[in-house]
Scaffold this active site. Structure first.
Site, PDB file in Angstrom:
ATOM      1  N   CYS A 123      16.938  -6.522 -10.790  1.00 37.76           N
ATOM      2  CA  CYS A 123      17.537  -7.203  -9.638  1.00 37.76           C
ATOM      3  C   CYS A 123      17.926  -8.629 -10.010  1.00 37.76           C
ATOM      4  CB  CYS A 123      16.610  -7.110  -8.428  1.00 37.76           C
ATOM      5  SG  CYS A 123      17.565  -7.152  -6.894  1.00 37.76           S
ATOM      6  N   GLU A 125      11.092   0.403 -10.315  1.00 35.93           N
ATOM      7  CA  GLU A 125       9.618   0.399 -10.233  1.00 35.93           C
ATOM      8  C   GLU A 125       9.097   1.089  -8.975  1.00 35.93           C
ATOM      9  OE1 GLU A 125      11.593  -2.203  -9.919  1.00 35.93           O
ATOM     10  OE2 GLU A 125      10.851  -3.678  -8.484  1.00 35.93           O
ATOM     11  N   ASP A 175       0.826  -1.218   0.000  1.00 34.87           N
ATOM     12  CA  ASP A 175       0.000   0.000   0.000  1.00 34.87           C
ATOM     13  C   ASP A 175       0.859   1.268   0.000  1.00 34.87           C
ATOM     14  OD1 ASP A 175      -2.607  -0.756  -0.318  1.00 34.87           O
ATOM     15  OD2 ASP A 175      -2.972  -1.077   1.814  1.00 34.87           O
ATOM     16  N   HIS A 184      15.765  -1.273  -7.986  1.00 31.76           N
ATOM     17  CA  HIS A 184      14.345  -1.430  -8.343  1.00 31.76           C
ATOM     18  C   HIS A 184      13.757  -0.093  -8.792  1.00 31.76           C
ATOM     19  CE1 HIS A 184      13.674  -5.536  -6.706  1.00 31.76           C
ATOM     20  NE2 HIS A 184      14.741  -5.212  -6.005  1.00 31.76           N
TER      21      HIS A 184
END
Ligand code: GLN
Length: 542
Positions: free
Chosen positions: A383, A511, A73, A509
């Site tokens: 990764c 993202e 979240d 990462h």
């Protein structure tokens, strides 16, 4: 605004109703009116953080700039708000108990019996108020994980009850429930909501606003009925109807007046008109894109797409800014072999190999990298995906046939991916990886430099293994270059094959830091490469 306001978001009737999205949407709307807002998630499980959880249990583990391993979240919060979260934004029961027990061992409680009330509830309250206390935020939204009525959630709801009492009009509770539609009788049912509010009232909490998830429009008589039975104003009964994209929820909530009723109840002056121009721009691009680009994602958790939440959202952001829709094919890497890889990735315009841990699906990822490399298909390895790209290159191009990562084969003669030096004596699993944001210097005219148009970047990490620098000269001579290097440690953070159409492996990462208003440059460039590849494929097919 002098005093921080607190909004608590609880859930009832069923889990997975989207408390995170409602909280993030409300935060977005309050932010759009000039308030400094942050969101916090309290998770009622005993793990100290979700870093040790299998993604099948709880979806992706999201990592903050300051290196906290958190609930997914928090990814929504950052994507919606475009502001960083930190360790303080995700607290679990495990951490609460750990803190209290550490204090007890230090003797801080001066001989008192340590109890759930007041010691655990005080620690919960301290963690909630911590975010407001530094006067950095006008509004703190605290989302309570789980569903009202769960034994595990009780201390949290009790803490909310006490805080509401202490803070008076500076705190409100929003309760999110479900109004199911019964097809057989053709009716929307409000009884579960009534029961859920009753469960909250039994533990002393009167919700101020109800948000009702529904598949169908709720007529005003239904809203009035809920208002009457649950002691809330009828204008404080808000419907949250199913929508195609989570990014439409803030606009829907604004149409329902959620921000106005919240501000009215918290006595926040409504001086500023909401500024959502850029957000709506994004939505219009999202809804109007005509053409579709297809991305194949090889991963081992594909049965639960939440395991790749941030990657999926980053691809959506990047495609939208390129005026394309994206079709993401999640391919189980365990099922990929050298024989079927072409068939599995048929019709795909670019390939992404996902992060991960352990052996399962590893050889399938290797076959995927080989296929992308040999066929000049745009490739992004994240990764473990980058580590696969390095191992594949070592085995098939540099002819180090037994090259591997020490994670997969402890006895490999060519450990091109090895355990980081400072990881070698670590035995605990929780919170001990290389975590959080690190600087990386980029080589001019590489794919990655062209994406960022900058030579220094900072990105977030979560891994134990690294590129083995002993092999770097061999790789660079053989055609795979290190295009990004950590300036402090010399760790190789990104690899590329300059002779390939578009090939990039990143140890970090990217993202995690793609947001609606700031799509990530690597994903933008990756989607651009995919679109180009699609155009070539389409021309060749004619
Ligand atoms: N398992 C690998 C490592 O620990 C990669 C981790 C990842 O993909 N997040 O280095």
């Amino acid at each position: 605004m002098p005093d921080t306001r607190y909004i608590f978001v609880t859930g009832g009737v069923a889990s997975s109703l989207g408390k995170g999205i409602i909280s993030a949407s409300l935060a977005k709307l309050l932010q759009a009116r000039g308030n400094r807002v942050t969101i916090q998630k309290l998770d009622p499980y005993l793990n100290v953080d979700p870093g040790t959880l299998n993604p099948y249990e709880h979806g992706e583990c999201y990592v903050t700039e300051d290196g906290a391993e958190t609930d997914l979240d928090l990814g929504h919060y950052e994507r919606f708000l475009n502001t960083a979260t930190s360790q303080a934004n995700n607290v679990t029961t495990g951490r609460i108990y750990q803190n209290v027990i550490n204090k007890e061992r230090r003797g801080d409680f001066l001989g008192k019996t340590v109890q759930i009330i007041p010691h655990i509830t005080d620690e919960i309250k301290r963690n909630i108020k911590l975010l407001g206390s530094k006067n950095k935020f006008d509004v703190v939204i605290t989302e309570i994980g789980g569903t009202v009525g769960d034994i595990e959630s009780l201390p949290y709801i009790e803490a909310v009850r006490q805080l509401k009492w202490e803070l008076g009009s500076k705190a409100i509770v929003i309760h999110l429930t479900l109004v199911p539609f019964l097809t057989a009788s053709g009716e929307l049912k409000t009884k579960p909501t009534q029961h859920s509010v009753k469960a909250l009232l039994e533990i002393g909490v009167q919700p101020d606003i109800l948000v009702l998830r529904t598949e169908k429009d709720l007529a005003s008589d239904i809203r009035k009925k809920v208002a009457l039975f649950c002691n809330v104003d009828s204008k404080a009964v808000i419907q949250s109807i199913d929508v195609k994209s989570i990014y439409e929820v803030p606009v829907k909530m604004q149409e329902e007046g959620l921000d106005e009723i919240v501000m009215e109840k918290l006595k926040i002056p409504m001086s500023q008109k909401p500024e959502l121009k850029q957000w709506k721009n994004f939505l219009s691009k999202l809804n109007n894109a005509k053409e579709t680009v297809r991305i194949g994602l090889a991963g081992k958790y594909v049965e639960l797409p939440d395991a790749y939440k941030s990657i999926i959202e980053a691809l959506i952001h990047a495609a939208t800014y390129n005026d394309y829709k994206v079709d993401i094919e999640l391919i189980q890497s365990e099922t990929i072999t050298g024989k079927n890889v072409a068939e599995k990735f048929n019709d795909i315009h670019a390939i992404l190999v996902a992060p991960g841990f352990g052996h399962r699906g590893f050889e399938g990822k290797m076959a995927t990298v080989k296929y992308a490399r040999e066929n000049d298909i745009p490739f992004l390895g994240i990764c473990l995906g980058m580590q696969c790209a390095v191992i594949e290159y070592a085995r098939n191009v540099l002819k180090l046939n037994k090259a591997n990562s020490k994670e997969m084969d402890h006895t490999t003669p060519d450990p091109v991916i090895d355990l980081m030096e400072n990881q070698k004596n670590i035995t605990d699993k929780g919170g001990t990886m290389r975590l959080g944001a690190y600087e990386c210097m980029l080589k001019k005219s590489s794919n990655i430099y062209n994406a960022y148009k900058s030579d220094s970047i900072r990105e977030r990490h979560r891994h134990r293994y690294e590129f083995n620098n002993e092999y770097l000269p061999l790789f660079e001579k053989g055609g795979m270059i290190a295009s990004g290097i950590n300036p402090d440690t010399e760790l190789v953070e990104t690899v590329e094959i300059p002779s390939h159409n578009w090939f990039l492996g990143v140890q970090f990462h990217p993202e995690y830091s793609s947001t609606v208003l700031n799509p990530h440059p690597i994903f933008i460039a990756f989607i651009e490469a995919a679109i180009k590849n699609k155009a070539t494929k389409d021309t060749n097919a004619q």
